[in-house]
Motif scaffolding. Sequence first.
Motif, PDB file in Angstrom:
ATOM      1  N   ALA A 253       0.830  -1.207   0.000  1.00 20.91           N
ATOM      2  CA  ALA A 253       0.000   0.000   0.000  1.00 20.91           C
ATOM      3  C   ALA A 253       0.867   1.261   0.000  1.00 20.91           C
ATOM      4  O   ALA A 253       0.578   2.230  -0.715  1.00 20.91           O
ATOM      5  CB  ALA A 253      -0.927  -0.003   1.210  1.00 20.91           C
ATOM      6  N   GLY A 254       1.947   1.233   0.779  1.00 16.37           N
ATOM      7  CA  GLY A 254       2.845   2.380   0.815  1.00 16.37           C
ATOM      8  C   GLY A 254       3.556   2.589  -0.505  1.00 16.37           C
ATOM      9  O   GLY A 254       3.782   3.722  -0.940  1.00 16.37           O
ATOM     10  N   THR A 255       3.894   1.478  -1.156  1.00 20.82           N
ATOM     11  CA  THR A 255       4.582   1.568  -2.444  1.00 20.82           C
ATOM     12  C   THR A 255       3.671   2.145  -3.514  1.00 20.82           C
ATOM     13  O   THR A 255       4.091   2.963  -4.334  1.00 20.82           O
ATOM     14  CB  THR A 255       5.085   0.176  -2.883  1.00 20.82           C
ATOM     15  OG1 THR A 255       5.962  -0.337  -1.871  1.00 20.82           O
ATOM     16  CG2 THR A 255       5.820   0.250  -4.201  1.00 20.82           C
ATOM     17  N   VAL A 256       2.401   1.708  -3.524  1.00 25.71           N
ATOM     18  CA  VAL A 256       1.440   2.221  -4.507  1.00 25.71           C
ATOM     19  C   VAL A 256       1.351   3.745  -4.424  1.00 25.71           C
ATOM     20  O   VAL A 256       1.321   4.438  -5.448  1.00 25.71           O
ATOM     21  CB  VAL A 256       0.044   1.595  -4.291  1.00 25.71           C
ATOM     22  CG1 VAL A 256      -1.014   2.322  -5.098  1.00 25.71           C
ATOM     23  CG2 VAL A 256       0.064   0.121  -4.667  1.00 25.71           C
ATOM     24  N   SER A 257       1.326   4.277  -3.225  1.00 19.06           N
ATOM     25  CA  SER A 257       1.246   5.729  -3.060  1.00 19.06           C
ATOM     26  C   SER A 257       2.561   6.404  -3.425  1.00 19.06           C
ATOM     27  O   SER A 257       2.575   7.439  -4.103  1.00 19.06           O
ATOM     28  CB  SER A 257       0.886   6.076  -1.606  1.00 19.06           C
ATOM     29  OG  SER A 257      -0.379   5.564  -1.263  1.00 19.06           O
ATOM     30  N   ALA A 258       3.674   5.797  -3.002  1.00 17.20           N
ATOM     31  CA  ALA A 258       4.977   6.438  -3.196  1.00 17.20           C
ATOM     32  C   ALA A 258       5.394   6.517  -4.657  1.00 17.20           C
ATOM     33  O   ALA A 258       6.006   7.505  -5.081  1.00 17.20           O
ATOM     34  CB  ALA A 258       6.035   5.700  -2.386  1.00 17.20           C
ATOM     35  N   VAL A 259       5.087   5.484  -5.443  1.00  8.62           N
ATOM     36  CA  VAL A 259       5.551   5.499  -6.831  1.00  8.62           C
ATOM     37  C   VAL A 259       4.893   6.616  -7.650  1.00  8.62           C
ATOM     38  O   VAL A 259       5.440   7.027  -8.682  1.00  8.62           O
ATOM     39  CB  VAL A 259       5.319   4.144  -7.542  1.00  8.62           C
ATOM     40  CG1 VAL A 259       6.135   3.052  -6.901  1.00  8.62           C
ATOM     41  CG2 VAL A 259       3.845   3.789  -7.583  1.00  8.62           C
ATOM     42  N   GLN A 260       3.743   7.102  -7.199  1.00  8.75           N
ATOM     43  CA  GLN A 260       3.093   8.177  -7.931  1.00  8.75           C
ATOM     44  C   GLN A 260       3.889   9.475  -7.887  1.00  8.75           C
ATOM     45  O   GLN A 260       3.647  10.397  -8.685  1.00  8.75           O
ATOM     46  CB  GLN A 260       1.680   8.414  -7.379  1.00  8.75           C
ATOM     47  CG  GLN A 260       0.777   7.194  -7.427  1.00  8.75           C
ATOM     48  CD  GLN A 260       0.650   6.602  -8.819  1.00  8.75           C
ATOM     49  OE1 GLN A 260       0.529   7.327  -9.793  1.00  8.75           O
ATOM     50  NE2 GLN A 260       0.681   5.287  -8.907  1.00  8.75           N
ATOM     51  N   THR A 261       4.832   9.584  -6.963  1.00  7.96           N
ATOM     52  CA  THR A 261       5.654  10.795  -6.870  1.00  7.96           C
ATOM     53  C   THR A 261       6.915  10.711  -7.723  1.00  7.96           C
ATOM     54  O   THR A 261       7.605  11.709  -7.892  1.00  7.96           O
ATOM     55  CB  THR A 261       6.075  11.047  -5.403  1.00  7.96           C
ATOM     56  OG1 THR A 261       6.993  10.018  -4.987  1.00  7.96           O
ATOM     57  CG2 THR A 261       4.876  11.036  -4.480  1.00  7.96           C
TER      58      THR A 261
END
Length: 315
Positions: free
Chosen positions: A208-216
């Motif tokens: 879940a954290g990766t899904v959000s982080a890769v958008q940056t």
Amino acid sequence: MVESSFAEIKDEIIETRHYLHQHPELSDQEVETSRFITEYLLNIGYRIITPVGLKTGVIAEIGEGKPVVGLRSDIDALPIKEATGLPYSSENEGVMHACGHDFHMASLLGAARVLKEKEADLVGTVRLIFQPAEETHVGAQEVEEAGGIEGVDAIIGFHNKPDLATGEIGILPGGLMAAVDQFKVTFKGVGTHAAMPQFGKDPIIALAGTVSAVQTIVSRNEDPQKQQSCQLLTLKEVQPGTFYQKMRGLKGRYERLISRHDRLPRNAFTRLLKDKQRHLEWMLKLSGLKGLTLLIMILSLQKSLAKKLKSTFNW
């Protein structure tokens, strides 16, 4: 006139396209498609020079000497169930020419017939390249490694673009179509009882954290004011694991139009994954992320093509 030559074989090109649309094949499985193309080209007098090492796909030539100009079409279809209701719908269940490669092949076969009729006027060699596995982004490399483009001075290809009106052709210098990296990340944790999370390593949190982080990665690494700049990172699929194994999967693709700073987003992606792995202490496996060569239209070639198109079709 080239235009009148195409008009004479219009019905044949349409019929060919309908046949190819009815018989789609997936990437690197285009056996019957390759056989059809080979037989068609042999019947009109082409030399078939498909390398032995090329599993599917067709390479053929007419003419002699330099320059050697390649004309390229992709040949594979997509794993999509067709529901168009067309009289020439796919007969291969779950596979469809939904990206227009049937149109590309028919167009190049029609061009092949016209070129053969005018072979005496050719200066140099025309090499036809029917490339497999475009959809999985490995076919161009397969053709190159097999020797299919050895000695070629330039390659010309096109892709259908439904937002252009019939009869319109779009051509630009520089980068136009994006290169693609596909990747797959597997998160492996340790299962535990929901009441005792301290004894497990939960990959859902990491995912879940990766899904959000890769958008940056693109939004914070790409210069929005830079011309001819386009990058996109898309997460296509999240796969659940089992209750006991606690494994989760993440699939996605990274597309980019520019190449000068190409490594920045990729480096940021791998660095992000490594940081999360170190902080959360779970196992991670990254596969894919293999770069493809970005196609650049050389300015001199673009001007030559544009001039020829205008004179041929009276634009």
